[in-house]
Design a protein around this motif. Sequence first.
Motif: not given
Length: 309
Positions: A82-83, A90-92, A98-100
């Motif tokens: 399982p991940v 961390r991915e989020r 990146q969105m910022d």
Amino acid sequence: MPARKWYIFFRFRQDKLNLVKEKNEIVMKTLLIPVDFSSTSDNAVDFAIEWSKAYGYERIILLKTFYDTVFDHIVVSAEYAPVSPHYMARERQEATAQMDNLSQHIITQTNKRVQVVSMVSEAPLLRAILEVIRDESPEMIVLGSDSFKYSSGSFIAGNLIPIAKASPVRVLIVPAAYSYQPVENILVPCDYKTLDSLHKLQNLQIPPQWDDSKLLVLNVDAKERYLNPDEQLKEAEQHVHERLRDYKHEICYSSDKNIINGILSYTEKHKIQLIISLPGKHSFLYYLTHKSISDAICRNAREPVMILK
């Protein structure tokens, strides 16, 4: 099952704001751009920046979905481990950063004249888009499309057709690496069996910037009836002229046996900055949805395609 949560972040002139929804709130002219941080998606954002400046858009909504399938929680290995939740968190966090950065890029490029709204959802892409359309009333969706010469592996590009078919608002598909150009010639592929769909051009509300632009109404006629037009064809042409009497326009023909090839061959021989797809079963979109996506859009579309509703 509990409803999926939305995580919404707002930026306007570099200040974080709370969204206040009021019944009598003035609706801002808005573009919706689903993003996945691929080069194709980033190019669609850059195109949308120039489009918003040219046509007076006041707000751009960026949408990123984190929808997880069962396979997203499994590492591809012999153990199928399982991940880690920490990895997903961390991915989020990285995506939020990146969105910022993308929001700041838009704010800078538009000289702080456009409000940027960043939305992050855990819903499936299509559902997330439809929810944003329902709640925020964007005028148009802008999507990036990979080409036959280049593929960024964009998740958005791989879902163009489902989004275009389901969207209740018009969609603008931007080919990878295509840079914004002022719209001078607009190609309108049209099957004479569905000429009534031309009224959708009136719903488009042609902007003042297109006053000098020309609508090129293209009919692909493999039988070359246009060389010796009969009364039926003459009536169809007259119908086109009547429908478009308020616009600068011209009727064009192609004798190609394949609808898509006829349309795209025409764009290769003429300077076209935009293709408009009319609705209906004889529209350009209809043929795209009944052919391979990679062949019909990714390999062929070299100019932006606007799909009307």
